[in-house]
Scaffold this motif. Structure first.
Motif, PDB file in Angstrom:
ATOM      1  N   GLY A 121      15.241  10.022   2.820  1.00 52.86           N
ATOM      2  CA  GLY A 121      16.269   9.157   3.350  1.00 52.86           C
ATOM      3  C   GLY A 121      15.926   8.438   4.750  1.00 52.86           C
ATOM      4  O   GLY A 121      15.954   7.272   5.059  1.00 52.86           O
ATOM      5  N   ILE A 122      15.288   9.406   5.438  1.00 55.89           N
ATOM      6  CA  ILE A 122      14.637   8.700   6.769  1.00 55.89           C
ATOM      7  C   ILE A 122      13.311   8.296   6.830  1.00 55.89           C
ATOM      8  O   ILE A 122      12.733   7.578   7.815  1.00 55.89           O
ATOM      9  N   ILE A 123      12.231   8.588   5.979  1.00 55.14           N
ATOM     10  CA  ILE A 123      10.983   8.165   6.021  1.00 55.14           C
ATOM     11  C   ILE A 123      10.853   6.784   6.044  1.00 55.14           C
ATOM     12  O   ILE A 123      10.116   6.281   6.769  1.00 55.14           O
ATOM     13  N   PRO A 124      11.436   6.131   5.144  1.00 55.33           N
ATOM     14  CA  PRO A 124      11.037   4.398   5.206  1.00 55.33           C
ATOM     15  C   PRO A 124      11.414   4.108   6.717  1.00 55.33           C
ATOM     16  O   PRO A 124      10.705   3.078   7.078  1.00 55.33           O
ATOM     17  N   SER A 125      12.433   4.580   7.348  1.00 59.27           N
ATOM     18  CA  SER A 125      12.609   3.893   8.753  1.00 59.27           C
ATOM     19  C   SER A 125      11.530   4.227   9.724  1.00 59.27           C
ATOM     20  O   SER A 125      11.231   3.513  10.728  1.00 59.27           O
ATOM     21  N   LEU A 126      10.919   5.605   9.521  1.00 54.86           N
ATOM     22  CA  LEU A 126       9.876   5.975  10.239  1.00 54.86           C
ATOM     23  C   LEU A 126       8.687   5.121  10.106  1.00 54.86           C
ATOM     24  O   LEU A 126       7.923   4.945  11.091  1.00 54.86           O
ATOM     25  N   ILE A 127       8.339   4.664   8.940  1.00 55.72           N
ATOM     26  CA  ILE A 127       7.118   4.045   8.564  1.00 55.72           C
ATOM     27  C   ILE A 127       7.288   2.660   8.389  1.00 55.72           C
ATOM     28  O   ILE A 127       6.409   1.904   8.341  1.00 55.72           O
ATOM     29  N   GLY A 128       8.574   2.309   8.713  1.00 58.62           N
ATOM     30  CA  GLY A 128       8.823   0.757   8.802  1.00 58.62           C
ATOM     31  C   GLY A 128       8.536   0.029   7.628  1.00 58.62           C
ATOM     32  O   GLY A 128       8.364  -1.023   7.660  1.00 58.62           O
ATOM     33  N   HIS A 129       9.136   0.654   6.320  1.00 55.23           N
ATOM     34  CA  HIS A 129       9.080   0.008   5.091  1.00 55.23           C
ATOM     35  C   HIS A 129      10.390  -0.100   4.697  1.00 55.23           C
ATOM     36  O   HIS A 129      10.794   0.174   3.603  1.00 55.23           O
ATOM     37  N   GLY A 130      11.488  -0.075   5.517  1.00 54.01           N
ATOM     38  CA  GLY A 130      12.797  -0.850   4.984  1.00 54.01           C
ATOM     39  C   GLY A 130      13.708   0.410   5.674  1.00 54.01           C
ATOM     40  O   GLY A 130      13.384   1.147   6.599  1.00 54.01           O
ATOM     41  N   ALA A 131      14.922   0.583   5.036  1.00 50.34           N
ATOM     42  CA  ALA A 131      15.855   1.472   5.563  1.00 50.34           C
ATOM     43  C   ALA A 131      15.769   2.568   4.743  1.00 50.34           C
ATOM     44  O   ALA A 131      15.974   3.435   4.191  1.00 50.34           O
ATOM     45  N   ALA A 181       0.783  -1.184  -0.034  1.00 49.44           N
ATOM     46  CA  ALA A 181      -0.131  -0.260   0.027  1.00 49.44           C
ATOM     47  C   ALA A 181       0.722   1.347   0.043  1.00 49.44           C
ATOM     48  O   ALA A 181       1.992   1.370   0.453  1.00 49.44           O
ATOM     49  N   THR A 182       0.308   2.214  -0.709  1.00 48.83           N
ATOM     50  CA  THR A 182       0.949   3.627  -0.846  1.00 48.83           C
ATOM     51  C   THR A 182       0.903   4.364   0.678  1.00 48.83           C
ATOM     52  O   THR A 182      -0.100   4.446   1.185  1.00 48.83           O
ATOM     53  N   PRO A 183       2.231   4.587   1.317  1.00 49.22           N
ATOM     54  CA  PRO A 183       2.067   5.073   2.672  1.00 49.22           C
ATOM     55  C   PRO A 183       1.464   6.554   2.512  1.00 49.22           C
ATOM     56  O   PRO A 183       1.823   7.310   1.506  1.00 49.22           O
ATOM     57  N   ARG A 184       0.628   6.704   3.563  1.00 48.42           N
ATOM     58  CA  ARG A 184       0.279   8.091   3.559  1.00 48.42           C
ATOM     59  C   ARG A 184       0.799   9.099   4.626  1.00 48.42           C
ATOM     60  O   ARG A 184       0.903   8.736   5.878  1.00 48.42           O
ATOM     61  N   ILE A 185       1.160  10.228   4.351  1.00 45.71           N
ATOM     62  CA  ILE A 185       1.948  11.185   4.970  1.00 45.71           C
ATOM     63  C   ILE A 185       1.223  12.583   5.157  1.00 45.71           C
ATOM     64  O   ILE A 185       0.420  13.055   4.114  1.00 45.71           O
ATOM     65  N   LEU A 186       0.926  12.888   6.501  1.00 50.10           N
ATOM     66  CA  LEU A 186       0.197  14.361   6.601  1.00 50.10           C
ATOM     67  C   LEU A 186       1.560  15.196   6.950  1.00 50.10           C
ATOM     68  O   LEU A 186       2.015  14.813   8.006  1.00 50.10           O
TER      69      LEU A 186
END
Length: 122
Positions: free
Chosen positions: A112-122, A5-10
């Motif tokens: 670069g840090i978003i994936p680690s915040l949402i748990g979708h990789g590094a 699923a496409t991550p949703r960011i506010l």
């Protein structure tokens, strides 16, 4: 949430130009992005549907970024969040699970840090 699923960011900031830049960069990077120019609108957006990440300015009229985090975490406990501020001393200690970035923000660094915040990789 399935990993496909496409991550949703506010993104929450009281400066329209910042909202525009963040929305454009994050959308081009493949995220589903919603924006709010104050904490009250951010809470309304959170009530309308869950987000996978909150990116918020610290200093805003009405509600500061920490207040926005607490309000949205009442709707979605554990919501990952990123606070952005030009004054880290004013922002103070972050709640659990909240990262902090100083302004000005590097978009490459942010992406670069978003994936680690949402748990979708590094």
């Amino acid at each position: 949430m399935p990993l496909s699923a496409t991550p949703r960011i506010l993104v929450v900031d009281d400066e329209e130009a910042i909202l525009y830049v963040f929305e454009r960069y994050l959308s081009v990077a493949g995220y589903d992005v919603a924006v709010a120019n104050n904490g009250f609108d951010a809470v309304r957006a959170g009530e309308a549907g869950p987000f996978d990440l909150l990116i918020t300015d610290f200093r805003m009229p009405g509600m500061n970024g920490i207040e926005v985090i607490h309000a949205l975490r009442r709707l979605k406990p554990g919501l990952p969040a990123l606070v952005i501020s030009g004054n880290p001393i004013e922002a103070g200690k972050m709640p659990d699970g909240v990262r902090f970035l100083s302004k000005p923000v590097s978009m490459a660094g942010l992406l670069g840090i978003i994936p680690s915040l949402i748990g979708h990789g590094a």
